[in-house]
Structures are given as C-alpha cells and as structure tokens.
Design a protein around this motif. Structure first.
Motif, mmCIF file in Angstrom:
data_model
loop_
_atom_site.group_PDB
_atom_site.id
_atom_site.type_symbol
_atom_site.label_atom_id
_atom_site.label_comp_id
_atom_site.label_asym_id
_atom_site.label_seq_id
_atom_site.Cartn_x
_atom_site.Cartn_y
_atom_site.Cartn_z
ATOM 1 N N THR A 165 33.410 47.689 25.243
ATOM 2 C CA THR A 165 34.658 48.241 25.765
ATOM 3 C C THR A 165 34.294 49.401 26.690
ATOM 4 O O THR A 165 33.689 50.392 26.248
ATOM 5 N N THR A 166 34.648 49.254 27.969
ATOM 6 C CA THR A 166 34.278 50.264 28.960
ATOM 7 C C THR A 166 35.459 50.526 29.892
ATOM 8 O O THR A 166 36.320 49.653 30.077
ATOM 9 N N LYS A 167 35.461 51.700 30.493
ATOM 10 C CA LYS A 167 36.465 52.020 31.523
ATOM 11 C C LYS A 167 35.931 51.554 32.869
ATOM 12 O O LYS A 167 34.746 51.724 33.181
ATOM 13 N N GLY A 168 36.843 50.970 33.703
ATOM 14 C CA GLY A 168 36.371 50.549 35.013
ATOM 15 C C GLY A 168 37.433 49.877 35.851
ATOM 16 O O GLY A 168 38.606 49.813 35.480
ATOM 17 N N ASP A 169 36.992 49.365 37.003
ATOM 18 C CA ASP A 169 37.859 48.713 37.977
ATOM 19 C C ASP A 169 37.390 47.281 38.195
ATOM 20 O O ASP A 169 36.189 46.976 38.067
ATOM 21 N N VAL A 170 38.321 46.423 38.558
ATOM 22 C CA VAL A 170 38.001 45.018 38.839
ATOM 23 C C VAL A 170 38.699 44.616 40.140
ATOM 24 O O VAL A 170 39.919 44.760 40.278
ATOM 25 N N LEU A 171 37.905 44.108 41.079
ATOM 26 C CA LEU A 171 38.442 43.632 42.352
ATOM 27 C C LEU A 171 38.556 42.117 42.318
ATOM 28 O O LEU A 171 37.600 41.413 41.980
ATOM 29 N N TYR A 214 43.675 41.743 44.632
ATOM 30 C CA TYR A 214 44.155 42.872 43.830
ATOM 31 C C TYR A 214 42.976 43.731 43.415
ATOM 32 O O TYR A 214 41.861 43.232 43.224
ATOM 33 N N LEU A 215 43.261 45.002 43.223
ATOM 34 C CA LEU A 215 42.300 45.919 42.626
ATOM 35 C C LEU A 215 42.939 46.512 41.375
ATOM 36 O O LEU A 215 43.933 47.237 41.459
ATOM 37 N N ILE A 216 42.376 46.164 40.228
ATOM 38 C CA ILE A 216 42.842 46.718 38.956
ATOM 39 C C ILE A 216 42.030 47.979 38.694
ATOM 40 O O ILE A 216 40.799 47.934 38.569
ATOM 41 N N LYS A 217 42.723 49.114 38.647
ATOM 42 C CA LYS A 217 42.075 50.422 38.539
ATOM 43 C C LYS A 217 42.235 50.984 37.119
ATOM 44 O O LYS A 217 43.253 50.796 36.463
ATOM 45 N N ASN A 218 41.193 51.701 36.678
ATOM 46 C CA ASN A 218 41.251 52.537 35.468
ATOM 47 C C ASN A 218 41.524 51.742 34.190
ATOM 48 O O ASN A 218 42.122 52.268 33.235
ATOM 49 N N ALA A 219 41.096 50.510 34.148
ATOM 50 C CA ALA A 219 41.352 49.681 32.973
ATOM 51 C C ALA A 219 40.325 49.959 31.875
ATOM 52 O O ALA A 219 39.193 50.370 32.144
ATOM 53 N N THR A 220 40.736 49.714 30.649
ATOM 54 C CA THR A 220 39.801 49.681 29.531
ATOM 55 C C THR A 220 39.398 48.222 29.353
ATOM 56 O O THR A 220 40.167 47.407 28.844
ATOM 57 N N ILE A 221 38.204 47.870 29.836
ATOM 58 C CA ILE A 221 37.760 46.478 29.938
ATOM 59 C C ILE A 221 37.068 46.061 28.638
ATOM 60 O O ILE A 221 36.086 46.691 28.226
ATOM 61 N N VAL A 222 37.591 45.012 28.017
ATOM 62 C CA VAL A 222 37.008 44.498 26.772
ATOM 63 C C VAL A 222 36.393 43.138 27.091
ATOM 64 O O VAL A 222 37.100 42.187 27.431
ATOM 65 N N ASN A 223 35.073 43.054 26.981
ATOM 66 C CA ASN A 223 34.381 41.851 27.435
ATOM 67 C C ASN A 223 32.970 41.819 26.869
ATOM 68 O O ASN A 223 32.255 42.814 26.922
ATOM 69 N N GLU A 224 32.601 40.672 26.312
ATOM 70 C CA GLU A 224 31.238 40.424 25.830
ATOM 71 C C GLU A 224 30.732 41.512 24.894
ATOM 72 O O GLU A 224 29.606 41.989 25.000
ATOM 73 N N GLY A 225 31.607 41.890 23.961
ATOM 74 C CA GLY A 225 31.208 42.797 22.898
ATOM 75 C C GLY A 225 31.248 44.269 23.231
ATOM 76 O O GLY A 225 30.897 45.104 22.392
#
Length: 444
Positions: free
Chosen positions: A17-23, A4-15
C-alpha cells in the motif's frame, strides 16, 4: 480521449500500500509514480481514497439469453461496474445452454453490444458433448464449466465415464459445482415426506449438506489427480472441504484451486429466519463454524479466489414454497462493499482482498494484462472512499430483479469511480452509456 491522471491515491497492489499517481492513456496504465504532473489530461484528486484493480468475478449468471425476465448482460454488468467489478466470467446455464460453440458465440455477440464491463463465458460440459467441448479456443474462452450437482437450469454431468473423458481430454481449466446428487435427492425426499413442498428454509443446509459437498468435492479432486486435469472448485461452502486444498506451494504451481463466495463469508444458517429464500443458494449457506472455517482457509491461502456467484431471480419466483423457490441471489453491486466492511472490521487485510478478488482470478485463468496495477496493463481501476457510508435499499439497487439480500445493511465504504479499459465507466453514480467492455483474451 480517455486520458486521466489519478493524483494522490493510496494504491493497493501486489501486497503493498503506497501513496502515488497513475496516468491512464489509450486505455492502458501509462505510468505509476509517487508524483506525476500532466495538465493536458483530466486530473482526478484521489486524496484519502484507495485505488485498487477492478475486481474480476469468475462466476456470475447474467441470465441472457432466455431468462431475461430475471436479468440481462446490460443490467447486471451495469450494476457490477457500480460495485467495482470490471470483469466477469459468466456461466453456461442460460436458455439455450452454452453447450455448442455456436451458442457460446451467441453470448459473446450479445456482450459485445451491451456489457459495461469486460467479459468472458464458460463452455458448458454435458453427458454427451465432448466433441464440441474440445473445440473450445483456450485463447479467448475462459474455460469449461461442469455441474456435478443439479442447480438452476439443470446441466448435471453424472456419468463417471464421461467425467473421466472430459478430465483426461482437455488442458483448459475445468470449473465445477460440487454437490453429491444422490445425497441431495435422499435428503429432499425425506423432508418432502414430512413437510410436502413447504419445507422450512432452515433445512436447506441440511438437505444440501456438508456431506453432499464433501463427497462431490473430494471425488472431483481425486479424478483431477488421476487424470492431471486443471481443476477449479467453485463456491466452497463448508469448513470440512477446506482440508482438501493446499497452501504449501505457490499459486502458480497449483493444479487444484478453490473459490469462496461473498455470501458464504457473510451469512450463516441463523440468517434464514430473517432472510428466508432470499439467501437460498446452492450450495447452501451453512453454519457459523463453516463460515469461520472458510475465512481461515481464505486467509491461509487454501482458498484462492473470492467471487459472487451472482444469480438473480425475481421476487415472485423467490416467494414460492421451498421446493419451487429457485436458488441464487444478486450480489455484484455490493460484493466489494461487503468485503471492504470486513477490512474495516479487521477480518480481512485490504492487500489480501485485492489478492483474492483481483490478482488471483487473473493468474488462475491466465487473463492477459488485467488484475493488477502495472504499467502497460489495461486500466481497469476502482477508487474507494472508505469514509462514505451507504445503506442498501430497494430504491438504490440496480439489478433488474429489483432486490438485494443486503437490503437494510449499511456499508461504510462507497465506490466513487470505476475505470474499464481506461474509460471512466462509473463516476459517482453517473454511467458512461456510450462505451462497452472488451472480450477477455488469455495467455495460454
């Protein structure tokens, strides 16, 4: 398959919060970037949604084997995955109790066939099973659980010599339920003399009192300091107990850590009038001042983990008089939603929620390749729509027991997708019933 490719997510991780994609490929997080293009895998547009690691719940009671009229691993892990929990650690007070290596393995065998989420189990310490306890494999068992106060399926360990032997003999993390049994028995006898079995539920936090909790927690900590044991105190419920824990050293250096549960952060003793035995837990839900103290300690890092202590009973069982109504309630489907509500209220930063419910359980229990959004880690991921509300009712609870202490509550957020090991296990109400979670391994 399962890419899967998760597009345009607001990624909350390790303190952060950024916009990005996860493959996601082959069960793992393959790539994290501000922009990824790949038309060969299924694309999921996460615009406007938060992407967080799956919650790791270090304390649940899924009631299997032996108590399956209340719940089982399949039903409760299914509810958990709908609630954004991708990993659970289950407790030993089933029937039979997981107090031998054979009985512990029986539970792993059940989960392998039926769990929607990743799983591990704790070995149960008793007054007379130290030899079996020491056979516990630190690489594939979460740890040791000791009940220092009686609870459902009484496994009370009350022999001081045995306790010191256990604390001195194992390097495994020892998780404890701390309530002083003598104090509880005296309080129960006093109110039973006045009311018989029908003690008003409002007296539950008076019977299982602040004093009972503090005496037991402080003794456990004293013993851990004496023996050098690695101690984790479950479900801290009083403001007074929070003074026992440190926030002046990094988590990685702590030998003594603490957990708070969602119900102790949400309810207070004023809710007994409406909710009755549906919010009867051990330790008890206490005062608003206690709840405020728990929040303060969570936010300033004296408390390290948020969990559920999910412990379902049937409505029929809960309807008994006080002395016969069991303690515990179902929470895994709605715990993350309740915490997200506190984010919306400005009580809990979302980054701090992720730290306490995802990162820190992985760190404290040394879980391999989980709890973070990192390349090479298992793709245990949750997408949250913060603008899609839902109201909890009997019609939409997934627990086998068929009820929730949150009935009637409207939450502002919805879990839309839950990935477990890269498998889209939950997609807007639709479950993948063909795949199962994995047994946890530990970096020890």
């Amino acid at each position: 398959m399962n890419s899967y490719l998760i597009k345009n997510a607001t990624i909350v991780n390790e303190g952060t919060t950024t916009k990005g994609d996860v493959l996601i490929e082959n069960g793992l997080i393959k790539k994290i970037s501000s922009s990824i293009e790949n038309d060969l895998v299924k694309n999921i547009d996460a615009q406007g949604k938060y992407l967080i690691p799956g919650m790791i719940d270090d304390q649940v009671h899924f009631r299997e084997p032996g108590l399956t009229h209340k719940a089982n691993i399949a039903t409760e892990s299914r509810a958990a995955v709908a609630g954004g929990i991708t990993t659970f650690i289950e407790q030993p007070n089933t029937v039979p109790q997981a107090t031998t290596q054979t009985l512990l393995q029986d539970k792993f065998d059940i989960a392998e066939k039926s769990s929607y989420t990743n799983y591990s189990f704790m070995f149960g310490g008793t007054n007379d099973n130290l030899e079996e306890l020491l056979k516990t494999n630190p690489k594939n068992v979460a740890g040791i659980k000791l009940f220092l106060g009686s609870s459902t399926g009484n496994m009370l360990v009350d022999n001081p010599e045995v306790l010191e032997n256990i604390f001195s003999s194992t390097k495994l993390i020892i998780s404890v339920h701390c309530e002083d049994e003598g104090t509880i028995r005296r309080n129960t006898a006093h109110y039973k003399e006045i009311y018989g079995d029908d003690i008003p539920i409002e007296l539950h936090p008076v019977i299982r009192s602040e004093e009972a909790c503090y005496i037991s927690s402080s003794k456990a900590i004293e013993l851990a300091k004496k023996t050098g044991a690695r101690l984790h105190i479950f479900h801290v419920s009083t403001a007074k107990e929070t003074s026992l824990f440190r926030n002046d050293i990094p988590l990685e250096e702590k030998q003594i850590t603490a957990e708070v549960c969602v119900h102790h952060l949400w309810f207070t003793d004023s809710d007994y009038k409406e909710k009755g035995t549906h919010i009867k837990w051990n330790p008890a839900v206490k005062t608003a001042q206690d709840r405020d103290g728990l929040w303060k300690a969570l936010l300033d890092d004296r408390i390290d983990i948020i969990a559920t202590d999910h412990a379902p009973h049937t409505l029929e069982e809960k309807s008994n008089p006080y002395t016969k109504a069991p303690s515990g309630g179902p929470l895994v489907q709605h715990a993350l939603l309740a915490l997200l509500e506190k984010v919306k209220e400005g009580v809990l930063p979302l980054e701090k929620l992720v730290e306490k419910a995802c990162h820190n359980p992985a760190k404290i229990f040394q879980i391999e390749k989980r709890g973070f959004i990192r390349e090479g880690y298992y793709a245990d991921l949750v997408l949250v729509d913060n603008d899609q509300s839902q109201t909890v009712s009997r019609d939409n609870v997934l627990y086998k027991c068929g009820w929730s202490p949150f009935e009637g509550t409207t939450f502002s957020s919805t879990i839309t997708h839950t990935f477990v090991n890269g498998v889209l296990m939950y997609d807007n109400g639709v479950f993948d019933d063909t795949t199962k979670g994995k047994r946890l391994t530990f970096d020890r």
